[in-house]
Design an enzyme around this catalytic site. Structure first.
Site, short mmCIF file in Angstrom:
data_model
loop_
_atom_site.label_atom_id
_atom_site.label_comp_id
_atom_site.label_asym_id
_atom_site.label_seq_id
_atom_site.Cartn_x
_atom_site.Cartn_y
_atom_site.Cartn_z
N CYS A 11 9.69 4.23 3.52
CA CYS A 11 9.71 5.70 3.33
C CYS A 11 8.70 6.39 4.22
O CYS A 11 8.12 7.42 3.84
CB CYS A 11 9.50 6.10 1.88
N LYS A 25 2.69 2.60 -10.40
CA LYS A 25 2.05 1.76 -9.38
C LYS A 25 0.68 1.26 -9.85
O LYS A 25 -0.02 0.57 -9.13
CB LYS A 25 1.89 2.54 -8.07
N HIS A 43 3.92 9.34 3.52
CA HIS A 43 5.17 8.95 2.87
C HIS A 43 6.11 10.15 2.92
O HIS A 43 5.65 11.31 2.89
CB HIS A 43 4.82 8.60 1.42
N ASP A 64 -2.55 12.64 -1.74
CA ASP A 64 -1.59 11.69 -2.28
C ASP A 64 -2.37 10.41 -2.60
O ASP A 64 -2.76 9.68 -1.70
CB ASP A 64 -0.50 11.45 -1.23
N GLN A 93 -1.43 5.21 -3.52
CA GLN A 93 -1.89 3.87 -3.17
C GLN A 93 -3.39 3.69 -3.36
O GLN A 93 -3.91 2.59 -3.18
CB GLN A 93 -1.51 3.52 -1.72
N1 PMP Z 1 3.06 8.32 -1.58
C1 PMP Z 1 2.73 7.07 -1.29
C2 PMP Z 1 1.54 6.81 -0.41
C3 PMP Z 1 3.48 6.02 -1.80
O1 PMP Z 1 3.15 4.76 -1.51
C4 PMP Z 1 4.59 6.29 -2.62
C5 PMP Z 1 5.47 5.19 -3.18
N2 PMP Z 1 5.84 4.22 -2.23
C6 PMP Z 1 4.88 7.63 -2.91
C7 PMP Z 1 4.09 8.60 -2.37
C8 PMP Z 1 6.02 8.00 -3.79
O2 PMP Z 1 5.81 7.53 -5.08
P1 PMP Z 1 6.94 7.66 -6.18
O3 PMP Z 1 8.12 6.91 -5.66
O4 PMP Z 1 6.35 7.04 -7.39
O5 PMP Z 1 7.21 9.11 -6.33
#
Ligand code: PMP
Length: 394
Positions: free
Chosen positions: A354, A216, A114, A190, A193
């Site tokens: 993203c 999430k 991401h 990270d 997910q």
């Molecule tokens: N890493 C991953 C794998 C994600 O799926 C996301 C959210 N789509 C993020 C980071 C960023 O999360 P946040 O928008 O809550 O900071």
């Protein structure tokens, strides 16, 4: 899983109504007990935390502190430090800004990441830190041989996702932790997910930093977590609530998480996040994982029958979560998402998620359509998604 009573769970989610929400990887819904915990704070004991000695601050401080304990327990991280942040993005940035870098240091990451686990490292170029991106194989797994070659003695940190928010692939963190530690590199995972979908134990995984988003995993928006094996980074911000003593010319930091939470935190959010942990633990992450795997397998199998739909799913069902990307011949991903919403009240995500470098590398510059599941979704919802897509492509 015969004992899994999804209808009982759904009664805790008034927002579900007649909507079919399959955008859980973006953010998830909160059940009533989470909302109630936040309302209770507002109605009964709202006060600042870690300051003063009156009754209300005592209750608020105790509950806010306890929420950190619950989160630590949830991710098997009792021996580390759980810091509450706003989201995964903030957690990753805190590590990027808080480690003592020197020119020539290297960070290794992967093409799966991401933007939030890529841009904070890229920016370190200003300090002479280089970032190298490792690719993935046809099974969407990071190329471990390339990763091992990339980890040299100048490598300070490896940063990668435990589960991809585009492809749903689950990466082998334990093996990667071993590579890192054999070469003296730190490992940041990270878990945005992973945490909502499977049991996670940071100490088993062997990582040094673990970042995820409360919102999430059925917690409030504006909540996230940075877990650290040791409190080894500089706090990004200084101020109230995070020091033990301040003199005219110096200060000593509070031990534990407090030193990383300068200023008045999101107290209701933190307490709500603790309630989300309790809610998920009461169902059980093993059961959630098994239930969602059943839905995921069903969705992938059904989508694969439509020859105008291309599914980008990891082949190994044991190494994926309920995040399913696909494209539809003749339709832009946004068009598919709009039609699903208009025709059948189905919410999915479309675009690059993203993860622009990843979708570019897959040859999909317009991105994908992504259906992402949660523990409150049903088979009927999956079947309706598939039937509507069959209708659209007819
Ligand atoms: N890493 C991953 C794998 C994600 O799926 C996301 C959210 N789509 C993020 C980071 C960023 O999360 P946040 O928008 O809550 O900071």
């Amino acid at each position: 899983d015969g004992g899994y009573d999804v209808e009982a769970i759904r009664r805790d989610f008034p927002i579900l109504g007649d909507l079919i929400y399959l955008d859980n990887a973006a953010t998830s819904f909160s059940p009533e007990p989470v909302i109630a915990a936040m309302v209770e704070f507002e109605h009964r004991y709202r006060a600042n935390v870690g300051r003063g000695i009156h009754r209300l601050t005592g209750i608020a401080s105790q509950r806010y502190w306890h929420a950190h304990e619950k989160v630590a327990d949830f991710i098997g991280g009792k021996d580390g430090v759980v810091v509450f942040t706003r989201n995964t993005t903030e957690s990753v940035n805190m590590v990027a800004q808080g480690l003592p870098w020197k020119a020539g240091d290297r960070v290794i990451t992967t093409i799966l990441e991401h933007h939030s686990n890529l841009l904070p490292w890229r920016r370190l170029a200003r300090q002479g830190v280089t970032t190298e991106i490792v690719g993935i194989g046809p099974d969407y797994q990071p190329d471990l041989a390339a990763l091992e070659r990339a980890v040299t003695e100048n490598t300070r940190l490896v940063a990668l996702t435990q589960a991809s928010n585009v492809l749903g692939v689950v990466t082998p963190i334990r093996e990667i932790a071993k590579i890192c530690h054999d070469h003296g590199a730190l490992l940041l995972v990270d878990g945005a997910q992973a945490v909502p979908h499977m049991p996670v134990n940071t100490e088993d995984l062997g990582c040094d930093f673990y970042c995820f988003s409360g919102h999430k995993m059925s917690g409030p928006t504006g909540t996230g977590v940075l877990w650290m094996k040791e409190a080894c980074i500089e706090p990004a911000m200084l101020g109230g609530g995070m020091i033990e003593t301040v003199t005219a010319d110096g200060y000593t930091l509070s031990p534990g998480y407090q030193q990383y939470e300068a200023g008045t935190p999101n107290i209701a959010g933190g307490i709500g996040l603790g309630a989300a942990v309790s809610y998920l633990q009461a169902i059980g992450m093993e059961r959630i994982h098994r239930y969602e795997a059943g839905l995921t397998d069903r969705l992938i199998a059904a989508l694969s029958k439509n020859n105008r739909i291309h599914v980008y799913a990891p082949p190994d069902p044991a190494r994926r979560i309920g995040v399913v990307s696909f494209t539809v011949d003749g339709f832009h991903p946004h068009e598919v998402a709009l039609q699903l919403d208009e025709a059948a009240d189905i919410m999915v995500r479309s675009g690059h998620h993203c993860c622009q470098p990843l979708v570019e590398s897959l040859g999909l510059p317009e991105g994908t359509v992504r259906a992402s599941l949660a523990y409150y979704n049903t088979r009927q919802e999956i079947d309706l998604l598939v039937a509507t897509l069959d209708e659209i492509t007819r």
